[in-house]
Structures are given as structure tokens and as C-alpha cells.
Write a protein that holds these residues in place. Structure first.
Motif, PDB file in Angstrom:
ATOM      1  N   ALA A   1      35.533  51.877  37.492  1.00  0.00           N
ATOM      2  CA  ALA A   1      34.914  51.630  36.191  1.00  0.00           C
ATOM      3  C   ALA A   1      35.551  50.433  35.488  1.00  0.00           C
ATOM      4  O   ALA A   1      34.931  49.795  34.638  1.00  0.00           O
ATOM      5  N   LYS A   2      36.768  50.121  35.853  1.00  0.00           N
ATOM      6  CA  LYS A   2      37.497  48.979  35.270  1.00  0.00           C
ATOM      7  C   LYS A   2      37.822  47.945  36.344  1.00  0.00           C
ATOM      8  O   LYS A   2      38.844  47.261  36.275  1.00  0.00           O
ATOM      9  N   ARG A   3      36.950  47.860  37.358  1.00  0.00           N
ATOM     10  CA  ARG A   3      37.118  46.908  38.458  1.00  0.00           C
ATOM     11  C   ARG A   3      38.467  47.038  39.142  1.00  0.00           C
ATOM     12  O   ARG A   3      39.070  46.071  39.584  1.00  0.00           O
ATOM     13  N   ASN A   4      38.961  48.267  39.207  1.00  0.00           N
ATOM     14  CA  ASN A   4      40.222  48.596  39.875  1.00  0.00           C
ATOM     15  C   ASN A   4      41.422  47.835  39.314  1.00  0.00           C
ATOM     16  O   ASN A   4      42.385  47.576  40.019  1.00  0.00           O
ATOM     17  N   ALA A   5      41.355  47.498  38.028  1.00  0.00           N
ATOM     18  CA  ALA A   5      42.504  46.863  37.377  1.00  0.00           C
ATOM     19  C   ALA A   5      43.640  47.885  37.305  1.00  0.00           C
ATOM     20  O   ALA A   5      43.433  49.039  36.942  1.00  0.00           O
TER      21      ALA A   5
ATOM     22  N   THR B   1      46.840  49.904  36.089  1.00  0.00           N
ATOM     23  CA  THR B   1      47.607  50.345  34.926  1.00  0.00           C
ATOM     24  C   THR B   1      49.008  50.676  35.434  1.00  0.00           C
ATOM     25  O   THR B   1      49.214  50.822  36.644  1.00  0.00           O
ATOM     26  N   PRO B   2      49.974  50.822  34.545  1.00  0.00           N
ATOM     27  CA  PRO B   2      51.302  51.245  35.022  1.00  0.00           C
ATOM     28  C   PRO B   2      51.236  52.573  35.781  1.00  0.00           C
ATOM     29  O   PRO B   2      51.924  52.742  36.791  1.00  0.00           O
ATOM     30  N   GLU B   3      50.393  53.497  35.322  1.00  0.00           N
ATOM     31  CA  GLU B   3      50.281  54.801  35.980  1.00  0.00           C
ATOM     32  C   GLU B   3      49.685  54.663  37.382  1.00  0.00           C
ATOM     33  O   GLU B   3      50.144  55.298  38.328  1.00  0.00           O
ATOM     34  N   LEU B   4      48.666  53.833  37.512  1.00  0.00           N
ATOM     35  CA  LEU B   4      48.035  53.613  38.812  1.00  0.00           C
ATOM     36  C   LEU B   4      49.012  52.922  39.765  1.00  0.00           C
ATOM     37  O   LEU B   4      49.094  53.250  40.949  1.00  0.00           O
ATOM     38  N   PHE B   5      49.765  51.985  39.237  1.00  0.00           N
ATOM     39  CA  PHE B   5      50.771  51.290  40.043  1.00  0.00           C
ATOM     40  C   PHE B   5      51.822  52.284  40.544  1.00  0.00           C
ATOM     41  O   PHE B   5      52.240  52.228  41.710  1.00  0.00           O
ATOM     42  N   ASP B   6      52.230  53.232  39.682  1.00  0.00           N
ATOM     43  CA  ASP B   6      53.189  54.267  40.103  1.00  0.00           C
ATOM     44  C   ASP B   6      52.616  55.114  41.231  1.00  0.00           C
ATOM     45  O   ASP B   6      53.325  55.471  42.174  1.00  0.00           O
TER      46      ASP B   6
ATOM     47  N   THR C   1      37.583  44.592  44.702  1.00  0.00           N
ATOM     48  CA  THR C   1      38.902  44.910  45.224  1.00  0.00           C
ATOM     49  C   THR C   1      39.811  45.238  44.051  1.00  0.00           C
ATOM     50  O   THR C   1      40.243  46.360  43.886  1.00  0.00           O
ATOM     51  N   THR C   2      40.123  44.273  43.220  1.00  0.00           N
ATOM     52  CA  THR C   2      40.892  44.533  42.004  1.00  0.00           C
ATOM     53  C   THR C   2      40.745  43.355  41.045  1.00  0.00           C
ATOM     54  O   THR C   2      40.645  42.205  41.478  1.00  0.00           O
ATOM     55  N   ALA C   3      40.745  43.677  39.777  1.00  0.00           N
ATOM     56  CA  ALA C   3      40.721  42.648  38.738  1.00  0.00           C
ATOM     57  C   ALA C   3      42.149  42.250  38.368  1.00  0.00           C
ATOM     58  O   ALA C   3      42.363  41.481  37.450  1.00  0.00           O
ATOM     59  N   GLY C   4      43.130  42.789  39.094  1.00  0.00           N
ATOM     60  CA  GLY C   4      44.528  42.476  38.807  1.00  0.00           C
ATOM     61  C   GLY C   4      45.146  43.539  37.913  1.00  0.00           C
ATOM     62  O   GLY C   4      44.885  44.728  38.074  1.00  0.00           O
ATOM     63  N   LEU C   5      45.948  43.101  36.977  1.00  0.00           N
ATOM     64  CA  LEU C   5      46.623  44.036  36.072  1.00  0.00           C
ATOM     65  C   LEU C   5      45.826  44.192  34.784  1.00  0.00           C
ATOM     66  O   LEU C   5      45.267  43.222  34.277  1.00  0.00           O
ATOM     67  N   ASP C   6      45.787  45.406  34.277  1.00  0.00           N
ATOM     68  CA  ASP C   6      45.231  45.668  32.948  1.00  0.00           C
ATOM     69  C   ASP C   6      46.349  45.295  31.975  1.00  0.00           C
ATOM     70  O   ASP C   6      47.159  46.130  31.576  1.00  0.00           O
ATOM     71  N   LEU C   7      46.427  44.017  31.625  1.00  0.00           N
ATOM     72  CA  LEU C   7      47.583  43.477  30.898  1.00  0.00           C
ATOM     73  C   LEU C   7      47.920  44.203  29.602  1.00  0.00           C
ATOM     74  O   LEU C   7      49.108  44.426  29.332  1.00  0.00           O
TER      75      LEU C   7
END
Length: 113
Positions: free
Chosen positions: A33-37, A39-44, A71-77
Motif C-alpha cells: 500500500a506504501k510501495r514497500n517503503a 519503516t523502522p519496524e519493517l526493517f527490524d 520492489t521498494t520506494a526506499g525508506l519512509d523517511l
């Protein structure tokens, strides 16, 4: 996918699913839903999956996949603002760091992909 880190309550943070296929761990990141950006939680959750892959001698390889069309939009800054804004050094994390090659004190995978 059989195991998932994250649940419906944390769906906005995304989920990381893991499925063992023979000696391969398939890791799927799903925050479509957020282009696989990330989050800190997802990164964990990704770190947890990569650590499982690295620590389990029965797993020989891993496949990283992303749900949805991107694939990913990168980081949800905005979500990382607190992480990057901290002046204090974070304690060393014993899990695999996907970016360990850039952080000399981090744990990298024993057998790089």
C-alpha cells in the motif's frame, strides 16, 4: 508464505513473511500500500529474517521478494526521523545488518548473497 512478522494491527508498518522451501528461505516484504517503503519496524523484521537465514545451517540460500507492483520506494523517511535524529550511538545489535558493509561495527552475513 508460512510465517509472518507483523500482523493486521501493524499492517501500516508492513509484514515480512518467511517460507522455507527445501534449503531456501523465501523472504517476502509486504507493505504494498506504501510501495514497500521501509519503516523502522519493517526493517527490524527484515533483520530478523536475515538473521534466521544466517544462523540456520539447514538454510543454504535466501530469496528476497516484494509484494505488489513495486520492489521498494526506499525508506519512509518521516518514520526514520527519530532513528536518524538521535545523537547517541545505538547499542550494537547482534542481528544481521543488511547494510553492514557501510557500518564497520555491524554484523554482516557469514555467507554474503
Amino acid at each position: 508464505m508460512s510465517a509472518a512478522s507483523g500482523d493486521a494491527a501493524g499492517a501500516s508498518d508492513g509484514v515480512v513473511r518467511e517460507e522455507v522451501r527445501g534449503r531456501v528461505l523465501v523472504i517476502e516484504v509486504d507493505r504494498s500500500a506504501k510501495r514497500n517503503a521501509f519503516t523502522p519496524e519493517l526493517f527490524d523484521r527484515l533483520r530478523d529474517a536475515l538473521t534466521r537465514l544466517d544462523d540456520d545451517p539447514a538454510l543454504w540460500a535466501g530469496v528476497l521478494a516484494f509484494a505488489g507492483a513495486h520492489t521498494t520506494a526506499g525508506l519512509d523517511l518521516p518514520r526514520f526521523a527519530g532513528v536518524f535524529g538521535s545523537a547517541e550511538a545505538a547499542p550494537r545489535d547482534p542481528r544481521v545488518d543488511p547494510f553492514a558493509q557501510f557500518a564497520p561495527d555491524s554484523r554482516g552475513a557469514q555467507d554474503p548473497a
